[in-house]
Scaffold this motif. Structure first.
Motif, PDB file in Angstrom:
ATOM      1  N   VAL A  90      33.318  -2.408  -3.610  1.00  0.00           N
ATOM      2  CA  VAL A  90      33.358  -3.811  -2.582  1.00  0.00           C
ATOM      3  C   VAL A  90      34.778  -4.178  -2.947  1.00  0.00           C
ATOM      4  CG1 VAL A  90      32.432  -6.367  -2.058  1.00  0.00           C
ATOM      5  CG2 VAL A  90      30.261  -4.474  -3.153  1.00  0.00           C
ATOM      6  N   GLY A  91      35.144  -4.075  -3.683  1.00  0.00           N
ATOM      7  CA  GLY A  91      36.775  -4.626  -3.911  1.00  0.00           C
ATOM      8  C   GLY A  91      37.534  -4.379  -3.361  1.00  0.00           C
ATOM      9  N   ARG A  92      37.153  -2.145  -3.459  1.00  0.00           N
ATOM     10  CA  ARG A  92      38.265  -1.897  -2.864  1.00  0.00           C
ATOM     11  C   ARG A  92      38.399  -1.927  -0.777  1.00  0.00           C
ATOM     12  NH1 ARG A  92      38.892   1.281  -7.931  1.00  0.00           N
ATOM     13  NH2 ARG A  92      36.929   2.269  -7.785  1.00  0.00           N
ATOM     14  N   ALA A  93      36.727  -1.624  -0.833  1.00  0.00           N
ATOM     15  CA  ALA A  93      36.337  -1.295   0.362  1.00  0.00           C
ATOM     16  C   ALA A  93      36.856  -2.806   1.194  1.00  0.00           C
ATOM     17  CB  ALA A  93      35.138  -1.525   0.229  1.00  0.00           C
ATOM     18  N   THR A  94      37.118  -4.007   1.112  1.00  0.00           N
ATOM     19  CA  THR A  94      37.320  -5.540   1.224  1.00  0.00           C
ATOM     20  C   THR A  94      38.351  -5.184   2.043  1.00  0.00           C
ATOM     21  OG1 THR A  94      35.813  -6.657  -0.285  1.00  0.00           O
ATOM     22  CG2 THR A  94      37.154  -7.549   0.844  1.00  0.00           C
ATOM     23  N   LEU A  95      39.468  -5.187   0.125  1.00  0.00           N
ATOM     24  CA  LEU A  95      41.154  -4.285   0.761  1.00  0.00           C
ATOM     25  C   LEU A  95      41.471  -4.230   2.063  1.00  0.00           C
ATOM     26  CD1 LEU A  95      42.443  -4.166  -2.755  1.00  0.00           C
ATOM     27  CD2 LEU A  95      43.129  -5.794  -1.149  1.00  0.00           C
ATOM     28  N   ASP A  96      40.752  -2.742   2.593  1.00  0.00           N
ATOM     29  CA  ASP A  96      40.503  -1.685   3.165  1.00  0.00           C
ATOM     30  C   ASP A  96      40.359  -2.632   4.496  1.00  0.00           C
ATOM     31  OD1 ASP A  96      42.189  -0.008   1.899  1.00  0.00           O
ATOM     32  OD2 ASP A  96      39.742   1.474   1.537  1.00  0.00           O
ATOM     33  N   ALA A  97      39.419  -3.680   4.586  1.00  0.00           N
ATOM     34  CA  ALA A  97      38.779  -3.920   5.680  1.00  0.00           C
ATOM     35  C   ALA A  97      39.432  -5.281   5.869  1.00  0.00           C
ATOM     36  CB  ALA A  97      36.330  -4.305   5.293  1.00  0.00           C
ATOM     37  N   ALA A  98      39.691  -5.923   5.628  1.00  0.00           N
ATOM     38  CA  ALA A  98      40.967  -7.025   6.354  1.00  0.00           C
ATOM     39  C   ALA A  98      41.742  -6.082   6.927  1.00  0.00           C
ATOM     40  CB  ALA A  98      41.490  -7.271   5.274  1.00  0.00           C
ATOM     41  N   GLY A  99      42.400  -4.595   6.826  1.00  0.00           N
ATOM     42  CA  GLY A  99      43.579  -4.150   8.129  1.00  0.00           C
ATOM     43  C   GLY A  99      42.398  -3.384   9.396  1.00  0.00           C
ATOM     44  N   ASP A 100      41.467  -3.298   8.742  1.00  0.00           N
ATOM     45  CA  ASP A 100      39.875  -2.330   9.621  1.00  0.00           C
ATOM     46  C   ASP A 100      39.552  -3.457  10.836  1.00  0.00           C
ATOM     47  OD1 ASP A 100      40.344   0.065   8.162  1.00  0.00           O
ATOM     48  OD2 ASP A 100      38.586  -0.189   7.216  1.00  0.00           O
ATOM     49  N   ALA A 101      39.552  -4.526  10.037  1.00  0.00           N
ATOM     50  CA  ALA A 101      38.894  -6.110  11.389  1.00  0.00           C
ATOM     51  C   ALA A 101      40.078  -6.135  12.277  1.00  0.00           C
ATOM     52  CB  ALA A 101      39.264  -6.903  10.296  1.00  0.00           C
ATOM     53  N   GLY A 102      41.705  -5.932  11.669  1.00  0.00           N
ATOM     54  CA  GLY A 102      42.472  -6.356  13.091  1.00  0.00           C
ATOM     55  C   GLY A 102      42.809  -4.460  14.106  1.00  0.00           C
ATOM     56  N   ASN A 103      42.092  -4.010  13.565  1.00  0.00           N
ATOM     57  CA  ASN A 103      42.933  -2.219  14.299  1.00  0.00           C
ATOM     58  C   ASN A 103      41.773  -1.651  15.252  1.00  0.00           C
ATOM     59  OD1 ASN A 103      42.943   0.371  15.149  1.00  0.00           O
ATOM     60  ND2 ASN A 103      43.901   0.377  13.354  1.00  0.00           N
ATOM     61  N   ARG A 104      42.094  -2.132  16.539  1.00  0.00           N
ATOM     62  CA  ARG A 104      41.071  -1.987  17.961  1.00  0.00           C
ATOM     63  C   ARG A 104      40.178  -0.637  18.016  1.00  0.00           C
ATOM     64  NH1 ARG A 104      43.543  -1.776  24.029  1.00  0.00           N
ATOM     65  NH2 ARG A 104      45.817  -0.504  22.832  1.00  0.00           N
ATOM     66  N   TRP A 105      41.056   0.345  17.732  1.00  0.00           N
ATOM     67  CA  TRP A 105      40.310   1.555  17.545  1.00  0.00           C
ATOM     68  C   TRP A 105      39.632   1.666  15.870  1.00  0.00           C
ATOM     69  CZ3 TRP A 105      41.133   2.149  22.181  1.00  0.00           C
ATOM     70  CH2 TRP A 105      42.718   1.969  23.279  1.00  0.00           C
ATOM     71  N   ILE A 106      39.665   1.427  15.613  1.00  0.00           N
ATOM     72  CA  ILE A 106      38.181   1.113  14.538  1.00  0.00           C
ATOM     73  C   ILE A 106      37.190   0.627  14.791  1.00  0.00           C
ATOM     74  CG2 ILE A 106      38.076   1.474  11.895  1.00  0.00           C
ATOM     75  CD1 ILE A 106      41.162   1.806  11.622  1.00  0.00           C
ATOM     76  N   PHE A 107      36.039   1.260  14.470  1.00  0.00           N
ATOM     77  CA  PHE A 107      34.874   0.741  14.263  1.00  0.00           C
ATOM     78  C   PHE A 107      34.928  -0.053  15.561  1.00  0.00           C
ATOM     79  CE2 PHE A 107      36.119   0.069  10.106  1.00  0.00           C
ATOM     80  CZ  PHE A 107      34.979   0.665   9.653  1.00  0.00           C
ATOM     81  N   THR A 108      34.907   0.638  17.140  1.00  0.00           N
ATOM     82  CA  THR A 108      34.849   0.182  19.217  1.00  0.00           C
ATOM     83  C   THR A 108      33.641  -0.263  18.650  1.00  0.00           C
ATOM     84  OG1 THR A 108      34.575   2.059  19.122  1.00  0.00           O
ATOM     85  CG2 THR A 108      37.253   1.615  19.181  1.00  0.00           C
ATOM     86  N   ASP A 109      32.705  -0.050  18.215  1.00  0.00           N
ATOM     87  CA  ASP A 109      30.863  -0.113  18.304  1.00  0.00           C
ATOM     88  C   ASP A 109      31.458  -1.971  18.181  1.00  0.00           C
ATOM     89  OD1 ASP A 109      31.650   0.360  15.661  1.00  0.00           O
ATOM     90  OD2 ASP A 109      29.321   0.010  15.413  1.00  0.00           O
ATOM     91  N   LEU A 110      31.777  -2.062  17.449  1.00  0.00           N
ATOM     92  CA  LEU A 110      31.931  -3.670  17.272  1.00  0.00           C
ATOM     93  C   LEU A 110      32.502  -4.287  18.287  1.00  0.00           C
ATOM     94  CD1 LEU A 110      33.434  -3.848  13.194  1.00  0.00           C
ATOM     95  CD2 LEU A 110      31.010  -3.943  14.390  1.00  0.00           C
ATOM     96  N   ALA A 111      32.929  -4.058  18.866  1.00  0.00           N
ATOM     97  CA  ALA A 111      33.382  -5.455  19.621  1.00  0.00           C
ATOM     98  C   ALA A 111      32.605  -4.842  21.164  1.00  0.00           C
ATOM     99  CB  ALA A 111      35.416  -4.448  20.057  1.00  0.00           C
ATOM    100  N   GLU A 112      32.566  -3.341  21.177  1.00  0.00           N
ATOM    101  CA  GLU A 112      31.317  -3.982  22.676  1.00  0.00           C
ATOM    102  C   GLU A 112      30.039  -4.805  21.739  1.00  0.00           C
ATOM    103  OE1 GLU A 112      30.889   0.316  21.870  1.00  0.00           O
ATOM    104  OE2 GLU A 112      32.349   0.828  22.886  1.00  0.00           O
ATOM    105  N   ALA A 113      29.904  -5.466  20.912  1.00  0.00           N
ATOM    106  CA  ALA A 113      28.785  -5.879  20.222  1.00  0.00           C
ATOM    107  C   ALA A 113      29.967  -7.242  20.442  1.00  0.00           C
ATOM    108  CB  ALA A 113      28.567  -5.323  18.957  1.00  0.00           C
ATOM    109  N   GLY A 114      30.751  -7.585  20.751  1.00  0.00           N
ATOM    110  CA  GLY A 114      31.314  -8.895  20.905  1.00  0.00           C
ATOM    111  C   GLY A 114      32.145  -8.984  19.561  1.00  0.00           C
ATOM    112  N   LEU A 115      32.651  -8.369  19.191  1.00  0.00           N
ATOM    113  CA  LEU A 115      33.192  -8.736  17.441  1.00  0.00           C
ATOM    114  C   LEU A 115      34.135  -8.183  17.535  1.00  0.00           C
ATOM    115  CD1 LEU A 115      30.568  -8.122  14.553  1.00  0.00           C
ATOM    116  CD2 LEU A 115      31.463  -9.845  15.431  1.00  0.00           C
TER     117      LEU A 115
END
Length: 198
Positions: A90-115
């Motif tokens: 969880v600790g390592r993934a959180t460090l990565d996810a902080a960057g992932d959250a701002g990248n519009r090309w990663i997890f594009t399905d989240l934006a499609e769901a309104g995130l």
């Protein structure tokens, strides 16, 4: 990340999940947190990887923080105290996810769901790190709130120790703060390993 279902050896997982969820909510309420979100990964077998990063990135996009606090991602708590696989993942993934959250090309399905992407995380603070870089001084009222919060995990503490939950919580909280006090001219503090972003 989990409901703690694998955390009490004497309690079946379904019952442990119910009890530990209630204890977590009570613990959070003791320090003024009104909303607790469970991401429902399986306790004890969290896998570091894309699915975990996606769930954390979604939570960051939902809540849009500028500071994210996470668990110790190092192999140990310091000295020879081995850290758990769930905490490390969880600790390592959180460090990565902080960057992932701002990248519009990663997890594009989240934006499609309104995130929509959120690149506003400025800091990730790792609690319990054996390599702290920052400390936040705390007062006696803070100590008492921390003790009250941890003591709300009564069933879990009772499974771990013969001590009264409040006495156990006080020992854990003050022990950690007193250890840091050696680095803060004797003042009690909570320490973090702080990672700047952007």
């Amino acid at each position: 990340m989990t409901r703690g279902e694998a955390g009490i050896d004497t309690m079946a997982p379904a019952e442990a999940a119910r009890v530990r969820e209630a204890e977590q909510r009570a613990s959070a309420a003791a320090v003024g947190v009104e909303s607790v979100e469970f991401l429902d990964h399986r306790d004890g077998v969290i896998e570091e990887g894309v699915a975990l990063r996606r769930d954390l990135a979604a939570a960051i996009r939902r809540h849009r923080p500028d500071l994210v606090v996470t668990l110790n991602h190092h192999d140990t708590w310091g000295r020879n105290w081995w850290n758990t696989p769930d905490h490390r993942a969880v600790g390592r993934a959180t460090l990565d996810a902080a960057g992932d959250a701002g990248n519009r090309w990663i997890f594009t399905d989240l934006a499609e769901a309104g995130l929509e992407p959120w690149s506003g995380v400025r800091w990730v603070a790792v609690a319990g790190s054996p390599e702290p870089t920052h400390a936040v001084e705390v007062g006696e009222e803070d100590v008492e709130r921390a003790v009250a919060s941890l003591a709300e995990h009564r069933a879990y503490i009772t499974a771990l120790s013969d001590k009264d939950p409040v006495a156990y919580a006080r020992e854990v909280v003050t022990g950690a703060m007193d250890e840091i006090a050696g680095r803060t001219d004797g003042r009690r503090a909570v320490a973090f390993q702080l990672y700047p972003r952007g």
